[in-house]
Motif scaffolding. Structure first.
Motif, PDB file in Angstrom:
ATOM      1  N   SER A   1     -19.535  -2.417 -70.788  1.00 35.21           N
ATOM      2  CA  SER A   1     -20.264  -1.301 -71.390  1.00 35.21           C
ATOM      3  C   SER A   1     -21.774  -1.415 -71.181  1.00 35.21           C
ATOM      4  N   ASN A   2     -22.284  -2.568 -70.798  1.00 32.35           N
ATOM      5  CA  ASN A   2     -23.709  -2.671 -70.505  1.00 32.35           C
ATOM      6  C   ASN A   2     -24.001  -2.425 -69.026  1.00 32.35           C
ATOM      7  N   HIS A   3     -23.031  -1.786 -68.371  1.00 34.67           N
ATOM      8  CA  HIS A   3     -23.161  -1.483 -66.946  1.00 34.67           C
ATOM      9  C   HIS A   3     -24.447  -0.714 -66.659  1.00 34.67           C
ATOM     10  N   GLY A   4     -25.142  -1.098 -65.637  1.00 27.16           N
ATOM     11  CA  GLY A   4     -26.340  -0.378 -65.218  1.00 27.16           C
ATOM     12  C   GLY A   4     -27.478  -0.466 -66.220  1.00 27.16           C
ATOM     13  N   GLY A   5     -27.507  -1.526 -67.021  1.00 25.77           N
ATOM     14  CA  GLY A   5     -28.624  -1.725 -67.937  1.00 25.77           C
ATOM     15  C   GLY A   5     -28.487  -0.992 -69.264  1.00 25.77           C
ATOM     16  N   ALA A   6     -27.263  -0.489 -69.552  1.00 32.71           N
ATOM     17  CA  ALA A   6     -27.050   0.168 -70.842  1.00 32.71           C
ATOM     18  C   ALA A   6     -27.226  -0.850 -71.976  1.00 32.71           C
TER      19      ALA A   6
END
Lengths: 451, 272
Positions: free
Chosen positions: A348-353
Motif C-alpha cells: 500500500s505504500n507503493h510509489g511513495g504513498a
C-alpha cells in the motif's frame, strides 16, 4: 422432449450419500464412564447395522447429502458438452455415474455406445512395471483390446515422447513423463463416448496444448461424443459448444457454453459469499495486533466475483480489524498461481504513498490492478505489515479466482493456451519493410512462431 | 449397444460383460504375478520354502511323534505334501483375494469393469505358486521312486474344484471386507484353524467312521482327499459320500459368494 438422436439421455438423476457426524453433545463428555457407555452404544448400533447388511457410518448423527438432485439433460451424437461448476457441485459424481462406477440413487440414464472414461490420468499405472508394460496395463483398464493397443503402440510412444525410457520402470519417470505417457494412452482410445475429468490440469503447458489439440480432433474429425469437466474455462470454451452448469447438485444452465460459463462466473452475486477469509487458513506470522478478515474481488460493474475476463482490471477490497493500534502500517496483496507460487506483490505504500495509521477498529482499502494477467487460475494472498517490514498478519490462498479467456469476438481472446502469467502494458511498433529483395542466403533467418 | 443405468437394476448382460473383459482379467493377473516376483531376491523360491518347511514339520509332528498312519504304503511326507498343495493354494488365494479390492481401490473408484475380475485375477497368482509347489512334488516323487497311477490324469479336475472352493469364500469375504474392515482379521483365523481342521498333516482316514460324513462338510476335505487319490494312486481311497458332500459345500459357498459379491458390487466405489 425425447430426442431420438440423443446418445446420452439423463432423466431425473439423483445421487444420495450418507455422511456421519459426531454429535454436538458428544464433544464434551466428561467421565470415562460416559465415554465407555457411548462407545458401547456405538458398537451395538454398528453390529446391528452390520447384521442387517447396512452401511456403517462413523459418528452418531447421520445426514443425507444429495450430490445430485433431479438432473436431466441430453447429449447428441458428436456433441462436446462442457460441464462447469464449483468444487462439490456434483460434476465428478455425475461423471462417476455415467461411467458406471457408482449407481444412481434415483432416476434413469440411457447410453447408446461404448463409453471410455478418463477420470484420472494413469489409472492403474504400476510403479514397478516398465513404460511398455504400463501401456498394456493402462490400455486394458481403459477398455482397449490387446490387438488395439498393439496397433497403436508406436503412435502412443511417439505421442508421449518417451521412446528412450520404454523399458524403465515408471517409478523412475519424472512427473512430466508419467503424465505424458498416461495421457498418450488415453488419447488413443476409440470409444463412441469419451468422458474426461479435469485431466488437463496436469503436465506442462506445451503438452497441455497438444492434448487439447488431440481432443479437438477426436470430437471434430471422428464425430465422437465428449463430456468434459474442467476448471480451465479457456479450454472448455475452445472445445465445447454446449455447456452444463451445476450448482449444489442442481442443473442451473443447460444450453450454450457461453451461457453456462457466464452463469458460472457470475455466481458470486447470487450467493451469500461475502469474501470472509476462511478461519481454517494457517496464519503462522500473526502477532494478534491486527487481523485480515475479508478479501473481495469485484468486476467492472462493482459485483463481487470469483472470476474476471481477460482485459478487465482486478478490483480488490481488503478489510482488516485492528485490536492494538499500529502507528505506521501497510497492506500487502499478492497474486499466486494455482500451485501457490507467488507471481507478484503490491504494497500500500507503493510509489511513495504514506503509511496507514491503524487505530483500533475495522479498516478497509481498495486496490486496483490494471489488466495484467493471462487467463488461468490464481489466488490472492494478503498481509498486514509495519512500515519497517515486521509482519502482523499474513494469509495465503485467501481467495481463489480465475482469469478467463475473453469471448471469441473480443480482442483479448486467445485461441490457444497461453504460457506464462504476466500481460504487461505493451505497445508494438509499426512494422516496416526494409528492402524489396531478400539478402543472400545465410544472412537472415526466418523466425517462425508456431502460434 | 445400449446401456440403461437405474438404481438397483440388475444387469442383464453381466456375464457377457465378464466375458468381454477377459483380457483385463489376463492383464491384471499378469500384473500381479510380475509385480510379485519383481522386487524379491529369490522370487519363486518363496513359493518353494513355505510349503516345504510346513511339510517337514507336519511329517515330524504327525508322522514321527504322533505316529499317525499314512495312506496305504505311501511315504508320509508325500502324503502330507499332496495335501499341502491344495491347502496352500486355498489359503493364499483366500488371503490375496480378500484384500484385492482394497489394494486396487484406485481402480475401483476410477474405472468400470465387472469387479469380479479383481479377486479372480489374484487367485491366478496363487495358482502360479501352486505350479511351483507342484514341481517340488514331482521332485519328491522321483526321490521316493513313486510312480503315480492313471489317477494322476484326473488331477486337473481337482485343481478346478480347488479353484472354485477358494473362489466362493474369497468372494464372500472380499465383499464383506470392503464394507467392514474387520474381516481382514478373520482370514488369518480361518487359515490357521483350517490347517488343523482339514486333513493336511494327517490322512482323513484317521477320522472315525461315524464322524466322517460330518467332517466332509468342510469343502477342503473333499479337495484334499481328491488330490491324494490322484497323486498317491491306488494307495488312497476316496470316501465317496463325503466327497459328494464336500462338492455340495463348494457349490454352496460359491453360490453364496457370488450372490453376496454381486449384491454389494455396485456400491464398492462409494464405500472404498
Amino acid at each position: 422432449m425425447l430426442n431420438s438422436d440423443a446418445i446420452i439421455t439423463v432423466e431425473n438423476l439423483s445421487k444420495r450419500y450418507l455422511v456421519g457426524h459426531e454429535s454436538e453433545a458428544a464433544g464434551g463428555y466428561h467421565s470415562l464412564r460416559d465415554s465407555i457407555s457411548r462407545q458401547a452404544r456405538n458398537l451395538l448400533r454398528k453390529t446391528a447395522d452390520m447384521a442387517r447388511g447396512r452401511q456403517i457410518i462413523q459418528g452418531d448423527e447421520v445426514e443425507e447429502f444429495w450430490a445430485l438432485k433431479d438432473v436431466s439433460f441430453e447429449v447428441g451424437r458428436g456433441e462436446v458438452l462442457g460441464i462447469v461448476g464449483r468444487n462439490g457441485a456434483g460434476k465428478s459424481t455425475l461423471l462417476k455415474i455415467l461411467s458406471r462406477i457408482t449407481e444412481p440413487t434415483d432416476g434413469r440414464i440411457r447410453i447408446r455406445g461404448r463409453v471410455a472414461s478418463l477420470l484420472e490420468v494413469g489409472t492403474g499405472f504400476h510403479p514397478e512395471l516398465t513404460g511398455r508394460e504400463n501401456i498394456f496395463l493402462n490400455g486394458s483398464i481403459l477398455g482397449m483390446t490387446r490387438v488395439e493397443i498393439k496397433r497403436k503402440f508406436d503412435e502412443i510412444v511417439q505421442f508421449a515422447e518417451i521412446e528412450k525410457f520404454l523399458d524403465t520402470p515408471v517409478k523412475r519417470y519424472s512427473s512430466g513423463m508419467y503424465v505424458r505417457l498416461a495421457f498418450a494412452v488415453a488419447a488413443h482410445l476409440e470409444p463412441e463416448i469419451l468422458i474426461v475429468d479435469e485431466v488437463l490440469a496436469v503436465g506442462d503447458i506445451a503438452f497441455q496444448r497438444k492434448c487439447l489439440g488431440k481432443m479437438k480432433d477426436v470430437s471434430r474429425d471422428d464425430g465422437r461424443t465428449v463430456l468434459f469437466v474442467s476448471h480451465n474455462i479457456a479450454a472448455i470454451r475452445s472445445l465445447c459448444r454446449k455447456g452444463l452448469y451445476l450448482e449444489n447438485g442442481l442443473v442451473k444452465v443447460c444450453g450454450g457454453i457461453d451461457e453456462a460459463v457466464r452463469e458460472y462466473i457470475g455466481r458470486g452475486d447470487s450467493d451469500a459469499f461475502d469474501g470472509t477469509i476462511p478461519a481454517e487458513l494457517p496464519r503462522e506470522y500473526s502477532t494478534g495486533e491486527a487481523r485480515l478478515v475479508r478479501l473481495q474481488l469485484h468486476d467492472r460493474g462493482g459485483n463481487q466475483v470469483h472470476a474476471i475476463v481477460t482485459g478487465e482490471p482486478l478490483d480488490i477490497l481488503v478489510r482488516w480489524e485492528v485490536s492494538q493500534p499500529i502507528e505506521e502500517g501497510m497492506i500487502e496483496i499478492g497474486i499466486a498461481d494455482s500451485e501457490g507460487r507467488q507471481i507478484t506483490q503490491s504494497f500500500s505504500n507503493h510509489g511513495g504513498a504514506p503509511a496507514i495509521r491503524m487505530a483500533e477498529g475495522t479498516h478497509e482499502i481498495r486496490l486496483r490492478i490494471e489488466d495484467t494477467i493471462f487467463p488461468g487460475r490464481y489466488s490472492l494472498l494478503a498481509g498486514i505489515h509495519k512500515i519497517d517490514g515486521a509482519t502482523v498478519d499474513f494469509v495465503e490462498r485467501a481467495l481463489d479466482f480465475e482469469v478467463i479467456n475473453a469471448g471469441r469476438d473480443d480482442p483479448n481472446y486467445y485461441p490457444w493456451t497461453v504460457r506464462g502469467y504476466l500481460r504487461p502494458m505493451q505497445s508494438w511498433g509499426e512494422p516496416s519493410r526494409l528492402a524489396r529483395k531478400l539478402e543472400p542466403a545465410g544472412t537472415t533467418r526466418a523466425t517462425n512462431f508456431d502460434h | 449397444m445400449e446401456i440403461i443405468l437405474e438404481a438397483g437394476r440388475a444387469e442383464k448382460n453381466y456375464w457377457a460383460d465378464l466375458w468381454r473383459y477377459r483380457e483385463l482379467f489376463q492383464v491384471l493377473a499378469w500384473r500381479d504375478v510380475s509385480v510379485r516376483y519383481k522386487q524379491t531376491v529369490i522370487g519363486v523360491v518363496w513359493a518353494v520354502i513355505r510349503p516345504f518347511l510346513t511339510m517337514v514339520v507336519f511329517t515330524v509332528i504327525f508322522g514321527r511323534l504322533a505316529k499317525l498312519p499314512s495312506e496305504g504304503s505311501a511315504p508320509y511326507p508325500l502324503m502330507v505334501f499332496a495335501g499341502m498343495l491344495p491347502w496352500t493354494f486355498f489359503s493364499t488365494a483366500l488371503g490375496d483375494a480378500s484384500n484385492s479390492l482394497i489394494s486396487n481401490a484406485n481402480l475401483i473408484s476410477k474405472v468400470y469393469f465387472p469387479r469380479l475380475i479383481v479377486p479372480a485375477a489374484t487367485i491366478v497368482v496363487a495358482f502360479i505358486d501352486f505350479l511351483v509347489s507342484f514341481a517340488i512334488l514331482i521332485g519328491m516323487m522321483m526321490w521316493y521312486r513313486y510312480v503315480p497311477g492313471w489317477q494322476m490324469l484326473v488331477l486337473p479336475v481337482f485343481v478346478l474344484i480347488a479353484f472354485l472352493a477358494a473362489l466362493g469364500p474369497a468372494l464372500w469375504i472380499t465383499a464383506a471386507n470392503v464394507k467392514y474392515r474387520d474381516f481382514r482379521y478373520v482370514i488369518p483365523f480361518i487359515v490357521q484353524f483350517g490347517l488343523y481342521l482339514s486333513p493336511v498333516g494327517f490322512s482323513s482316514t484317521v477320522v472315525p467312521e461315524r464322524w466322517r460324513l460330518l467332517y466332509s462338510l468342510n469343502p477342503m476335505v473333499g479337495v484334499i482327499d481328491g488330490f491324494r487319490w490322484c497323486i498317491l494312486g491306488g494307495e488312497s481311497q476316496i470316501y465317496w459320500p463325503g466327497f459328494a458332500l464336500s462338492l455340495v459345500g463348494v457349490a454352496a459357498f460359491l453360490w453364496i459368494g457370488i450372490r453376496q459379491f454381486r449384491k454389494v458390487e455396485k456400491t464398492f466405489a462409494d464405500l472404498i
